[in-house]
Design a protein around this motif. Sequence first.
Motif, PDB file in Angstrom:
ATOM      1  N   PHE A 106     -95.493  19.353  41.738  1.00 18.58           N
ATOM      2  CA  PHE A 106     -94.305  19.428  42.576  1.00 18.58           C
ATOM      3  C   PHE A 106     -94.368  20.636  43.502  1.00 18.58           C
ATOM      4  N   GLU A 107     -95.075  21.677  43.102  1.00 17.27           N
ATOM      5  CA  GLU A 107     -95.171  22.876  43.914  1.00 17.27           C
ATOM      6  C   GLU A 107     -96.116  22.721  45.100  1.00 17.27           C
ATOM      7  N   SER A 108     -96.832  21.611  45.172  1.00 12.79           N
ATOM      8  CA  SER A 108     -97.718  21.401  46.318  1.00 12.79           C
ATOM      9  C   SER A 108     -96.935  21.305  47.622  1.00 12.79           C
ATOM     10  N   GLN A 109     -95.620  21.079  47.528  1.00 13.66           N
ATOM     11  CA  GLN A 109     -94.801  20.945  48.720  1.00 13.66           C
ATOM     12  C   GLN A 109     -94.222  22.264  49.206  1.00 13.66           C
ATOM     13  N   VAL A 110     -94.559  23.340  48.517  1.00  8.25           N
ATOM     14  CA  VAL A 110     -94.134  24.672  48.921  1.00  8.25           C
ATOM     15  C   VAL A 110     -95.392  25.453  49.283  1.00  8.25           C
ATOM     16  N   ALA A 111     -95.536  25.788  50.566  1.00 12.14           N
ATOM     17  CA  ALA A 111     -96.800  26.319  51.076  1.00 12.14           C
ATOM     18  C   ALA A 111     -97.315  27.510  50.282  1.00 12.14           C
ATOM     19  N   ASN A 112     -96.424  28.439  49.913  1.00  7.94           N
ATOM     20  CA  ASN A 112     -96.909  29.638  49.228  1.00  7.94           C
ATOM     21  C   ASN A 112     -97.098  29.441  47.731  1.00  7.94           C
ATOM     22  N   LEU A 113     -96.887  28.217  47.244  1.00  7.62           N
ATOM     23  CA  LEU A 113     -97.128  27.916  45.832  1.00  7.62           C
ATOM     24  C   LEU A 113     -98.288  26.954  45.641  1.00  7.62           C
ATOM     25  N   ARG A 114     -98.737  26.333  46.709  1.00  6.74           N
ATOM     26  CA  ARG A 114     -99.796  25.340  46.602  1.00  6.74           C
ATOM     27  C   ARG A 114    -101.058  25.954  46.000  1.00  6.74           C
ATOM     28  N   TRP A 115    -101.580  25.314  44.986  1.00  9.56           N
ATOM     29  CA  TRP A 115    -102.768  25.722  44.222  1.00  9.56           C
ATOM     30  C   TRP A 115    -102.528  26.919  43.304  1.00  9.56           C
ATOM     31  N   ARG A 116    -101.449  27.652  43.500  1.00 10.39           N
ATOM     32  CA  ARG A 116    -101.226  28.859  42.724  1.00 10.39           C
ATOM     33  C   ARG A 116    -100.840  28.528  41.290  1.00 10.39           C
ATOM     34  N   ASP A 117    -101.380  29.289  40.368  1.00 13.10           N
ATOM     35  CA  ASP A 117    -101.017  29.125  38.959  1.00 13.10           C
ATOM     36  C   ASP A 117     -99.783  29.975  38.688  1.00 13.10           C
ATOM     37  N   SER A 118     -98.625  29.422  38.989  1.00  9.94           N
ATOM     38  CA  SER A 118     -97.381  30.160  38.809  1.00  9.94           C
ATOM     39  C   SER A 118     -96.932  30.173  37.355  1.00  9.94           C
ATOM     40  N   TYR A 119     -97.599  29.389  36.519  1.00  8.09           N
ATOM     41  CA  TYR A 119     -97.285  29.346  35.091  1.00  8.09           C
ATOM     42  C   TYR A 119     -98.147  30.348  34.306  1.00  8.09           C
ATOM     43  N   GLY A 120     -99.452  30.365  34.568  1.00  8.63           N
ATOM     44  CA  GLY A 120    -100.379  31.259  33.885  1.00  8.63           C
ATOM     45  C   GLY A 120    -101.242  30.574  32.845  1.00  8.63           C
ATOM     46  N   HIS A 121    -100.936  29.328  32.540  1.00  7.68           N
ATOM     47  CA  HIS A 121    -101.639  28.583  31.501  1.00  7.68           C
ATOM     48  C   HIS A 121    -103.049  28.200  31.934  1.00  7.68           C
ATOM     49  N   GLY A 122    -103.178  27.598  33.116  1.00  5.69           N
ATOM     50  CA  GLY A 122    -104.482  27.126  33.581  1.00  5.69           C
ATOM     51  C   GLY A 122    -105.490  28.245  33.749  1.00  5.69           C
ATOM     52  N   THR A 123    -105.044  29.392  34.256  1.00  3.93           N
ATOM     53  CA  THR A 123    -105.946  30.522  34.454  1.00  3.93           C
ATOM     54  C   THR A 123    -106.452  31.053  33.116  1.00  3.93           C
ATOM     55  N   HIS A 124    -105.578  31.112  32.126  1.00  2.00           N
ATOM     56  CA  HIS A 124    -105.982  31.576  30.798  1.00  2.00           C
ATOM     57  C   HIS A 124    -107.097  30.686  30.245  1.00  2.00           C
ATOM     58  N   LEU A 125    -106.942  29.365  30.417  1.00  2.00           N
ATOM     59  CA  LEU A 125    -107.960  28.437  29.925  1.00  2.00           C
ATOM     60  C   LEU A 125    -109.235  28.516  30.762  1.00  2.00           C
ATOM     61  N   ALA A 126    -109.089  28.658  32.077  1.00  2.86           N
ATOM     62  CA  ALA A 126    -110.260  28.746  32.950  1.00  2.86           C
ATOM     63  C   ALA A 126    -111.125  29.936  32.582  1.00  2.86           C
ATOM     64  N   GLY A 127    -110.494  31.063  32.238  1.00  2.00           N
ATOM     65  CA  GLY A 127    -111.255  32.228  31.823  1.00  2.00           C
ATOM     66  C   GLY A 127    -112.064  31.962  30.569  1.00  2.00           C
ATOM     67  N   ILE A 128    -111.455  31.249  29.609  1.00  2.25           N
ATOM     68  CA  ILE A 128    -112.161  30.910  28.377  1.00  2.25           C
ATOM     69  C   ILE A 128    -113.341  29.988  28.675  1.00  2.25           C
ATOM     70  N   ILE A 129    -113.123  29.003  29.544  1.00  2.00           N
ATOM     71  CA  ILE A 129    -114.146  27.994  29.801  1.00  2.00           C
ATOM     72  C   ILE A 129    -115.311  28.566  30.598  1.00  2.00           C
ATOM     73  N   ALA A 130    -115.018  29.199  31.723  1.00  2.00           N
ATOM     74  CA  ALA A 130    -116.101  29.538  32.653  1.00  2.00           C
ATOM     75  C   ALA A 130    -115.905  30.867  33.358  1.00  2.00           C
ATOM     76  N   GLY A 131    -115.102  31.755  32.788  1.00  2.00           N
ATOM     77  CA  GLY A 131    -114.894  33.039  33.437  1.00  2.00           C
ATOM     78  C   GLY A 131    -116.169  33.863  33.508  1.00  2.00           C
ATOM     79  N   ARG A 132    -116.300  34.633  34.571  1.00  2.00           N
ATOM     80  CA  ARG A 132    -117.420  35.577  34.679  1.00  2.00           C
ATOM     81  C   ARG A 132    -117.089  36.605  35.743  1.00  2.00           C
ATOM     82  N   ASP A 133    -117.320  37.863  35.412  1.00  2.00           N
ATOM     83  CA  ASP A 133    -117.153  38.928  36.380  1.00  2.00           C
ATOM     84  C   ASP A 133    -118.372  38.993  37.289  1.00  2.00           C
ATOM     85  N   SER A 134    -118.149  39.451  38.505  1.00  2.00           N
ATOM     86  CA  SER A 134    -119.273  39.597  39.433  1.00  2.00           C
ATOM     87  C   SER A 134    -120.263  40.626  38.925  1.00  2.00           C
ATOM     88  N   ALA A 135    -119.735  41.702  38.334  1.00  2.00           N
ATOM     89  CA  ALA A 135    -120.615  42.726  37.780  1.00  2.00           C
ATOM     90  C   ALA A 135    -121.163  42.249  36.445  1.00  2.00           C
TER      91      ALA A 135
END
Length: 505
Positions: A106-135
Amino acid sequence: MTVRRARGRRNAVAVAVTAAATVATALTGLTPAQAASPARAASVADYSFNAAGATLTDVRRITRTDVAAQRGYTGQGIGIALIDTGVAPVEGLTSGNVANGPDLSFESQVANLRWRDSYGHGTHLAGIIAGRDSARGGFTGMAPDAKLLSLKVGAANGAVDVTQVIAAIDWVVEHRNDDPRNPIRVLNLSYGTDGVLSWQKNPLSHAVQNAYRAGIAVVVASGNTGGAITNPAYDPYVITVGATDPLGTTSPADDQVASFTSMGTAPRVPDLLVPGRSVVSLRVPGSMVDATNPSARVGERYFVGSGTSQAAAVATGAAAVLLDRYPALTPDSLKCSLRQSGPSVGTSGGKMIDLDRATASLPTLCRAVGPRSTGTGSIQAARGTSIVSLNGVPLTGERDIFGPLKSSTWAVASKTGRAWRGGSWMGRPMTGTHWEGTQYGQANWAGRSWSGTNWAGRSWSDLAWAGATWNGRAWSNNLVDGVPWSGRAWSGAAWQHGTNGAWKN
């Protein structure tokens, strides 16, 4: 069957796997034939850690992912689709292995929310799955060299209708080979409803089975109610994952089933049980869970969360690592190989993951046989009590967010790969189709922009929602009876304070 590795970064390896017969088993109890296995390599030393939070270094040791990485297996060449609440471009997810798919929330219709993880859940899982620091030597997830595709469906409060999740799964299936260097082989879904419709008829089960038939292993969280397994985790074709409590050590020998894990009843219990209690991963400053759970913060970058969502993320990364080792594995054989790699957790029937053993052994070959889904059941029954509302009007019945939807018509289109046409799903314009560069600090999947179409101003066509137009702010995450919706759908994503100081989602 011959499993080959032929990529330039390592010497090509060809392993001939001979099976006396194809393993054909009942879906509810995949009992594979055990392939010949060489002696297990020496395991890493076990040690204790702060029981209030297992870092990804701890989780990698528990699952022996660190040993697999020493052998060169890190998920390279494997695409992973994460259907969740989006992935924020925080440090650890900006080194080039994360891309945006469509934002169907539903947030895809608000320009400054599109793609943003405003909940925090997906980012937490993404870090577990495939996170990596550049360094080098920094934060590292389970499969740091896999390519992660984020499809956002959940809003800041977790609100999403089951039809949006189904549409996202259909999109993944139809676009799984857009990036030929990283074809999508694994799909992570930490979403579940309490719908009681049988898996043979459930539209959501049908969607995940279509992904399975397309060669995508679907990893699903079992749920956090401590009781029945959620939908679609109860589908026998998916890899259902529950959580363990490592009890503050990296030795799997003392692990226990986490008290919140939905274990179901035999024969459908979780296939895998992996660390999911108090896992430290990436934080999204200002997100809903961050703002409401400040004591779960670990320094400036990290956040501790517990749940079968986190466990599913661990298993998803492990699946990508094993596919890096054996890229020809089918979803069935991938499931069997992961199950055969580790010991059982007590008498639960669920198996731990040991990527040391899995990458040092010949894979376990198996094939599931049994009935398939039809997807012709009620959409409302698939929702269960997971219902969203707009201005107090609930979305119920045989419809999606735009109007009437007949499940039997959708089931045929989904099975034949015709549910999406350009940016439209089942004739509803849901996302864009044109080419662009990057959005929200991340590249788009295969270079495409998939969220160029605006729904704003479109009136909902169903009479029950007559006159209600989307403005990006009116959606509620409450059920009709006032119970928080998001506390159920994202496998119990309430992020409630756990008994050991962890936050449970």
